[in-house]
Design a protein around this motif. Structure first.
Motif, PDB file in Angstrom:
ATOM      1  N   PRO B 207       0.818  -1.223   0.000  1.00  0.00           N
ATOM      2  CA  PRO B 207       0.000   0.000   0.000  1.00  0.00           C
ATOM      3  C   PRO B 207       0.858   1.283   0.000  1.00  0.00           C
ATOM      4  O   PRO B 207       0.556   2.244  -0.721  1.00  0.00           O
ATOM      5  CB  PRO B 207      -0.778  -0.127   1.315  1.00  0.00           C
ATOM      6  N   SER B 208       1.949   1.244   0.764  1.00  0.00           N
ATOM      7  CA  SER B 208       2.803   2.430   0.797  1.00  0.00           C
ATOM      8  C   SER B 208       3.442   2.692  -0.556  1.00  0.00           C
ATOM      9  O   SER B 208       3.589   3.860  -0.985  1.00  0.00           O
ATOM     10  CB  SER B 208       3.905   2.252   1.850  1.00  0.00           C
ATOM     11  N   LEU B 209       3.828   1.583  -1.223  1.00  0.00           N
ATOM     12  CA  LEU B 209       4.420   1.770  -2.562  1.00  0.00           C
ATOM     13  C   LEU B 209       3.407   2.408  -3.502  1.00  0.00           C
ATOM     14  O   LEU B 209       3.722   3.335  -4.243  1.00  0.00           O
ATOM     15  CB  LEU B 209       4.876   0.417  -3.115  1.00  0.00           C
ATOM     16  N   LYS B 210       2.179   1.930  -3.437  1.00  0.00           N
ATOM     17  CA  LYS B 210       1.138   2.473  -4.329  1.00  0.00           C
ATOM     18  C   LYS B 210       0.900   3.962  -4.024  1.00  0.00           C
ATOM     19  O   LYS B 210       0.847   4.800  -4.920  1.00  0.00           O
ATOM     20  CB  LYS B 210      -0.167   1.703  -4.140  1.00  0.00           C
ATOM     21  N   THR B 211       0.762   4.264  -2.735  1.00  0.00           N
ATOM     22  CA  THR B 211       0.505   5.659  -2.349  1.00  0.00           C
ATOM     23  C   THR B 211       1.644   6.553  -2.801  1.00  0.00           C
ATOM     24  O   THR B 211       1.435   7.651  -3.350  1.00  0.00           O
ATOM     25  CB  THR B 211       0.359   5.757  -0.819  1.00  0.00           C
ATOM     26  N   GLY B 212       2.886   6.079  -2.554  1.00  0.00           N
ATOM     27  CA  GLY B 212       4.056   6.903  -2.919  1.00  0.00           C
ATOM     28  C   GLY B 212       4.125   7.159  -4.397  1.00  0.00           C
ATOM     29  O   GLY B 212       4.329   8.302  -4.845  1.00  0.00           O
ATOM     30  N   VAL B 213       3.925   6.097  -5.191  1.00  0.00           N
ATOM     31  CA  VAL B 213       3.977   6.270  -6.650  1.00  0.00           C
ATOM     32  C   VAL B 213       2.845   7.176  -7.117  1.00  0.00           C
ATOM     33  O   VAL B 213       3.050   8.053  -7.961  1.00  0.00           O
ATOM     34  CB  VAL B 213       3.924   4.883  -7.342  1.00  0.00           C
ATOM     35  N   ALA B 214       1.653   6.972  -6.534  1.00  0.00           N
ATOM     36  CA  ALA B 214       0.523   7.824  -6.928  1.00  0.00           C
ATOM     37  C   ALA B 214       0.832   9.295  -6.630  1.00  0.00           C
ATOM     38  O   ALA B 214       0.561  10.189  -7.447  1.00  0.00           O
ATOM     39  CB  ALA B 214      -0.732   7.386  -6.177  1.00  0.00           C
ATOM     40  N   GLN B 215       1.452   9.514  -5.477  1.00  0.00           N
ATOM     41  CA  GLN B 215       1.786  10.912  -5.141  1.00  0.00           C
ATOM     42  C   GLN B 215       2.803  11.490  -6.115  1.00  0.00           C
ATOM     43  O   GLN B 215       2.687  12.631  -6.564  1.00  0.00           O
ATOM     44  CB  GLN B 215       2.332  10.977  -3.714  1.00  0.00           C
ATOM     45  N   LEU B 216       3.779  10.672  -6.438  1.00  0.00           N
ATOM     46  CA  LEU B 216       4.809  11.171  -7.383  1.00  0.00           C
ATOM     47  C   LEU B 216       4.196  11.476  -8.744  1.00  0.00           C
ATOM     48  O   LEU B 216       4.513  12.496  -9.362  1.00  0.00           O
ATOM     49  CB  LEU B 216       5.913  10.131  -7.538  1.00  0.00           C
ATOM     50  N   ILE B 217       3.283  10.570  -9.188  1.00  0.00           N
ATOM     51  CA  ILE B 217       2.655  10.813 -10.506  1.00  0.00           C
ATOM     52  C   ILE B 217       1.768  12.047 -10.432  1.00  0.00           C
ATOM     53  O   ILE B 217       1.713  12.835 -11.375  1.00  0.00           O
ATOM     54  CB  ILE B 217       1.847   9.563 -10.938  1.00  0.00           C
ATOM     55  N   GLU B 218       1.131  12.220  -9.257  1.00  0.00           N
ATOM     56  CA  GLU B 218       0.278  13.403  -9.103  1.00  0.00           C
ATOM     57  C   GLU B 218       1.132  14.681  -9.175  1.00  0.00           C
ATOM     58  O   GLU B 218       0.759  15.645  -9.821  1.00  0.00           O
ATOM     59  CB  GLU B 218      -0.438  13.328  -7.752  1.00  0.00           C
ATOM     60  N   LEU B 226       6.499   5.324 -13.876  1.00  0.00           N
ATOM     61  CA  LEU B 226       6.578   4.787 -12.523  1.00  0.00           C
ATOM     62  C   LEU B 226       5.484   3.736 -12.291  1.00  0.00           C
ATOM     63  O   LEU B 226       5.714   2.711 -11.668  1.00  0.00           O
ATOM     64  CB  LEU B 226       6.401   5.945 -11.506  1.00  0.00           C
ATOM     65  N   GLN B 227       4.324   4.111 -12.795  1.00  0.00           N
ATOM     66  CA  GLN B 227       3.170   3.212 -12.580  1.00  0.00           C
ATOM     67  C   GLN B 227       3.441   1.829 -13.188  1.00  0.00           C
ATOM     68  O   GLN B 227       3.155   0.779 -12.582  1.00  0.00           O
ATOM     69  CB  GLN B 227       1.922   3.844 -13.225  1.00  0.00           C
ATOM     70  N   HIS B 228       4.051   1.873 -14.365  1.00  0.00           N
ATOM     71  CA  HIS B 228       4.366   0.598 -15.031  1.00  0.00           C
ATOM     72  C   HIS B 228       5.373  -0.192 -14.205  1.00  0.00           C
ATOM     73  O   HIS B 228       5.185  -1.391 -13.930  1.00  0.00           O
ATOM     74  CB  HIS B 228       4.925   0.881 -16.423  1.00  0.00           C
ATOM     75  N   ALA B 229       6.431   0.497 -13.764  1.00  0.00           N
ATOM     76  CA  ALA B 229       7.461  -0.189 -12.977  1.00  0.00           C
ATOM     77  C   ALA B 229       6.851  -0.764 -11.697  1.00  0.00           C
ATOM     78  O   ALA B 229       7.176  -1.889 -11.291  1.00  0.00           O
ATOM     79  CB  ALA B 229       8.581   0.792 -12.645  1.00  0.00           C
ATOM     80  N   LEU B 230       5.963   0.032 -11.081  1.00  0.00           N
ATOM     81  CA  LEU B 230       5.324  -0.452  -9.843  1.00  0.00           C
ATOM     82  C   LEU B 230       4.454  -1.681 -10.120  1.00  0.00           C
ATOM     83  O   LEU B 230       4.494  -2.661  -9.362  1.00  0.00           O
ATOM     84  CB  LEU B 230       4.482   0.698  -9.253  1.00  0.00           C
ATOM     85  N   THR B 231       3.708  -1.560 -11.199  1.00  0.00           N
ATOM     86  CA  THR B 231       2.820  -2.691 -11.543  1.00  0.00           C
ATOM     87  C   THR B 231       3.639  -3.971 -11.735  1.00  0.00           C
ATOM     88  O   THR B 231       3.294  -5.029 -11.209  1.00  0.00           O
ATOM     89  CB  THR B 231       2.036  -2.376 -12.830  1.00  0.00           C
ATOM     90  N   VAL B 232       4.740  -3.864 -12.438  1.00  0.00           N
ATOM     91  CA  VAL B 232       5.611  -5.030 -12.670  1.00  0.00           C
ATOM     92  C   VAL B 232       6.117  -5.570 -11.323  1.00  0.00           C
ATOM     93  O   VAL B 232       6.103  -6.776 -11.071  1.00  0.00           O
ATOM     94  CB  VAL B 232       6.785  -4.634 -13.588  1.00  0.00           C
TER      95      VAL B 232
END
Lengths: 147, 800
Positions: B207-218, B226-232
């Motif tokens: 969850p923290s990884l998702k939140t962090g990446v979402a914040q960075l993309i925002e 980033l989203q792709h790398a996270l998804t992988v």
């Protein structure tokens, strides 16, 4: 959760085997010895436990405590841990596995036998070890005799 | 209100307009600075915080690199016991040691590193090596978190989740994945269970990884990779979890878990790199934005200041121009241009001032015009009045001048009369002569002189000086002269004349004047002088030799001072050629322009050097001229009077010219010797001269024959060579006959006795009858002696 269940199972096995091994070496004269320069004359079992589990790392004068352990397959080692710390070998393995995995601690230095252990204690300032042999001269300080 | 604004009113009252505006400008500027300061400071602090965060990110990159190195080294170390312990990452330590806050973490890291070396010395146990290196990695993870805190990465609300992702979760995931891989490589039963248990850490991190990446993309929309790398990564972790689950029953699955953990480790590393890049890009953009904000605020501040300054300058210049107009207008008005009016084209209160000024100026000009007209009117009145008064004054002046002229004329008349009463004809006989002059200091004088013949043949001479000058003195002079002359003409001695005159003058002297006088009686026959002096200068006597003597005089008092006084008579004799000078103090007290008096010495010297032979008149004129040259035009201080009596030296009077009366025509001048034989020719010439009047010729010849015979026989005692001078003159009324001889004094008319008609012709005394005949024939017959001879004057009227 399966992982932790498995870990608990191993601990239970170790506790059960403790009583059997304790009866076999009950007659050995086990002593805890220390380098003559250490600032204490006696340690109790609880302190010895903390020292050998590396939960207590320095003497009262701030010098590093160097606990000297024996090889895992040594009966004296098993007896020592059983008498002094009340822990079975399996328990110890699990303890040191956890400590190792988390990086919280490294197992004490291990000598091949009693004699080497006594030698190391005599040589290394701040060292503390245990032995079951009779020949303990004045070059080391006996700080605990479990019996 | 007054009290409330008193301080600012006081301050405003002491400042010029420019300083007032400057003061307001400065206050506004300070207010703007004070207002913008917090904003700028906030922006600055935010920038510094962002810079700090960037520095934290840079440190983090190094730490993350070191982490990866340590993880890889651990992996190698547990497989190869000969692998040397890792060298301390110097760059990382150096960076960390700059921050005291990180001291504990750095110490812990260094201790761990040291422990690695110590342990490696006495143990080749892979588990030992794993443990020491894991402790080092733990110390590094602590350092990374401490560094993150130090650089405040964790408190940035914009990046808190991303920071958690970067500094906590991803390093933990990396380490967990690395440990899983290494533990599985070690192949220890008790550790393998922990490798499985570590799946929990990965699951918790998701969850923290998702939140962090979402914040960075925002924050950084461009970082969509980033989203792709996270998804992988998440997919990998999920597969790893599935494999771990499987490994509980199938220990062979542990090998698959090891493989998966390696792949996920790489993927996690990729995600970390991309996340760091995105976070740094965001921070750079954020800093740029903040700096832009700062510049905007500064630009707004400067723009506001310029706008206010411009506004104030405009207001100031406008006010200044209005004030200058007012000032120039007032100055022009004060300098006399009363038609000055002030025009101000603004809409502020100064227009009111200008309007008031214009009203005052108009009113002032109008009043001035009124005053000017009144003044002009008054001036005209005054001029008219002056004209009238001037005319009146001129008239008065003319009257005054006329009166003055009348007075002057009267005075001149009086002067003429005064001069007329003084003798103008003086005797100039053969043996003696008199001359006198009087020069008054003013129109009228107080001096006077006189000379008159007495009945006995003597001659009276008088000189006098009345005290004072002017009309009063002139009157007193006239009175004195009349009194003296009346008394003197009777021939009394001078002392009696003066005493008598003094008594008379004292009786009638209302002005208390007095008069000094010297009166003398001269006898031409013997040169005797009888005189008396009443307080006058003693007469000066010059002998023929030139010696000068002042005649003796008693110190008698002037006339008119007190009555009953007596005077003393003196006698003196004038020898042949002697000269007598009588004078008033107008001579001796005449003043030169330098204030010097003419004085007695000068007079004596003049008299000594005088030439009496020139005659009395010449002497008088010479003295007057000498005094005049001494005075040199200065105003006369006193009347000047002098009288000269000359006794001639006794020569024959043949050439002595006979005095000629006015209006007389000389009919005959004839000289004959003192011989009876010369008488007939004379008779013939007389008859010729009086051919028209034979009666007069007969009478003249009778008288001439009688008198000449008398002179030849008695006067000259038969000295036939002496000359007798005869003159016949004729006026409208008179026939005058003059006979002049140089005999001793002899008056045939007084000395001849009345003839006794009874006696016979022969018995009568010689000449007596003849003289009587002459007196009978002629209307007037007189004889004089002039010092040089006898003069007989006969007058016969033409009308009978």
């Amino acid at each position: 959760m399966k992982t932790w269940n498995d870990f608990g199972l191993l601990s239970l096995v170790s506790v059960l085997s403790f009583g059997v091994f304790h009866a076999a070496v009950a007659e050995d004269p086990l002593r805890v010895i220390a380098h003559p320069a250490v600032p204490v004359e006696r340690v109790d079992a609880a302190q010895a436990t903390q020292i050998f589990l590396k939960q207590l790392r320095t003497w009262s004068d701030g010098t590093t405590i160097e606990p000297i352990d024996l090889k895992e397959d040594s009966p004296v080692r098993d007896e020592f841990y059983r008498q002094v710390t009340g822990r079975e070998p399996a328990q110890l393995r699990a303890y040191w596995a956890r400590q190792t995995f988390t990086g919280m601690g490294v197992p004490p230095r291990r000598a091949a036998d009693d004699a080497e252990a006594a030698q190391l204690v005599k040589k290394m300032p701040g060292a503390i070890g245990y032995t079951a042999t009779e020949q303990v001269d004045g070059s080391v300080k006996i700080v605990l005799e479990p019996r | 209100m007054q009290t409330l604004f008193a301080p600012t009113v006081w301050l405003s009252g002491r400042l010029t307009f420019s300083r007032k505006y400057l003061l307001i400008g400065v206050v506004v500027l300070l207010a703007l600075i004070a207002l913008s300061q917090p904003v700028l400071q906030h922006a600055d602090a935010t920038i510094r915080r962002a810079e700090l965060e960037r520095a934290g990110l840079r440190a983090f990159v190094i730490q993350a690199d070191t982490l990866m190195v340590l993880i890889e080294q651990r992996h190698v170390a547990i497989q190869d016991a000969t692998q040397p312990p890792p060298a301390a990452e110097q760059q990382l330590l150096a960076a960390a040691q700059r921050h005291p806050e990180l001291a504990d973490a750095v110490t812990r890291l260094q201790t761990s590193w040291d422990a690695v070396r110590t342990t490696d010395e006495y143990s080749r146990d892979p588990q030992h090596r794993f443990a020491t290196r894991t402790a080092t990695i733990n110390a590094l993870l602590s350092l990374m978190q401490a560094s993150a805190r130090l650089h405040r990465l964790n408190v940035d609300s914009a990046l808190d989740a991303a920071c958690d992702l970067l500094t906590v979760r991803l390093p933990l995931v990396l380490e967990t994945l690395g440990k899983q891989r290494d533990v599985l490589t070690l192949d220890l039963v008790e550790l393998a269970s922990y490798a499985l248990g570590a799946q929990v850490v990965l699951a918790e991190a998701v969850p923290s990884l998702k939140t962090g990446v979402a914040q960075l993309i925002e924050r950084r929309p461009t970082a969509a990779n980033l989203q792709h790398a996270l998804t992988v990564l998440l997919t990998g972790i999920q597969r790893q979890q599935d494999t771990a689950d499987r490994a509980l029953d199938d220990r062979t699955a542990l090998a698959d878990l090891s493989t998966l953990s390696r792949a996920n480790l790489a993927q996690a590393r990729l995600l970390l790199d991309q996340a760091v890049t995105a976070a740094d890009a965001y921070l750079v953009a954020h800093i740029e934005r903040l700096q832009h904000t700062q510049w905007s605020i500064a630009a707004i501040l400067i723009g506001t200041v310029i706008a206010i300054a411009y506004l104030f300058a405009g207001i100031y210049l406008s006010t200044l121009r209005s004030l200058k107009n007012l000032s120039q207008g007032t100055a022009a008005f004060c300098s006399g241009r009363l038609d000055t009016r002030i025009t101000i084209d603004t809409r502020d209160e100064l227009v009111l001032v200008a309007r008031n000024f214009n009203t005052v100026a108009t009113e002032f000009q109008r009043l001035l015009e009124v005053i000017r007209e009144q003044n002009a009117s008054r001036q005209r009145e005054l001029e008219t009045l002056v004209h009238i008064r001037t005319a009146e004054l001129a008239k008065s002046n003319a009257q005054l001048r006329a009166a003055g002229q009348r007075v002057q004329e009267e005075l001149m008349l009086a002067r003429s009369m005064q001069a007329a009463i003084l003798p103008q004809d003086f005797p100039n006989e053969v043996t003696w002569a008199i001359h006198a002059a009087m020069y008054p200091a003013r129109e009228l004088g107080g001096d006077f002189y006189d000379c008159f013949a007495l009945a006995d043949g003597r001659y009276g001479i008088l000189i006098a000086d009345v005290s004072g000058k002017g009309v009063g003195a002139a009157f007193f002079m006239a009175v004195s002269r009349t009194v003296l002359l009346d008394l003197a003409i009777n021939g009394g001695p001078p002392s009696e004349i003066l005493a008598h005159a003094n008594d008379l003058l004292c009786e009638r002297n209302p002005m208390q004047l007095f008069v000094t006088a010297c009166y003398g009686i001269y006898d031409p026959r013997n040169g005797q002088l009888l005189y008396a002096n009443a307080g006058h200068h003693p007469p000066l006597l010059r002998q023929a030799s030139g010696s000068i003597t002042a005649l003796d005089c008693a110190q008698d008092v002037a006339l008119g001072v007190m009555d009953g006084l007596t005077y003393t008579d003196y006698t003196a004799t004038l020898a042949l050629g002697a000269t007598l000078l009588l004078y008033t103090d107008g001579v001796t007290e005449a003043l030169s322009p330098r204030g010097q008096e003419y004085g007695d010495d000068r007079l004596h010297a003049w008299l000594k050097a005088a030439v009496p032979a020139d005659g009395a008149e010449a002497l008088v004129n010479a003295l007057v001229a000498d005094v005049a040259s001494f005075v040199a035009g200065a105003e006369a201080s006193d009347d000047l009077t002098c009288l000269v009596l000359c006794r001639k030296s006794g020569e024959l009077c043949v050439d002595t010219p006979l005095p000629l009366l006015d209006n007389m025509t000389v009919l005959l001048e004839h000289h004959l010797h003192a011989r009876l034989g010369d008488i007939p020719p004379l008779a013939e010439r007389v008859e010729t001269a009086l051919a028209e009047r034979p009666d007069l010729a007969l009478a003249a010849n009778l008288c001439l024959e009688e008198l000449i015979v008398n002179t030849v026989q008695h006067g000259l005692n038969g000295e036939s060579d002496r000359l007798i001078h005869v003159r016949l003159s004729l006026s409208d009324e008179w026939l005058q006959i003059i006979i002049k001889d140089d005999a001793p004094p002899f008056d045939p008319f007084t000395e001849a006795p009345v003839p006794n008609i009874e006696l016979g012709l022969d018995e009568r005394p010689i000449g007596g009858l003849g003289v009587h005949l002459v007196k009978s024939i002629m209307d007037e017959a007189r004889a004089y002696y002039d010092g040089s001879g006898n003069l007989i004057v006969l007058l016969k009227t033409l009308h009978h």
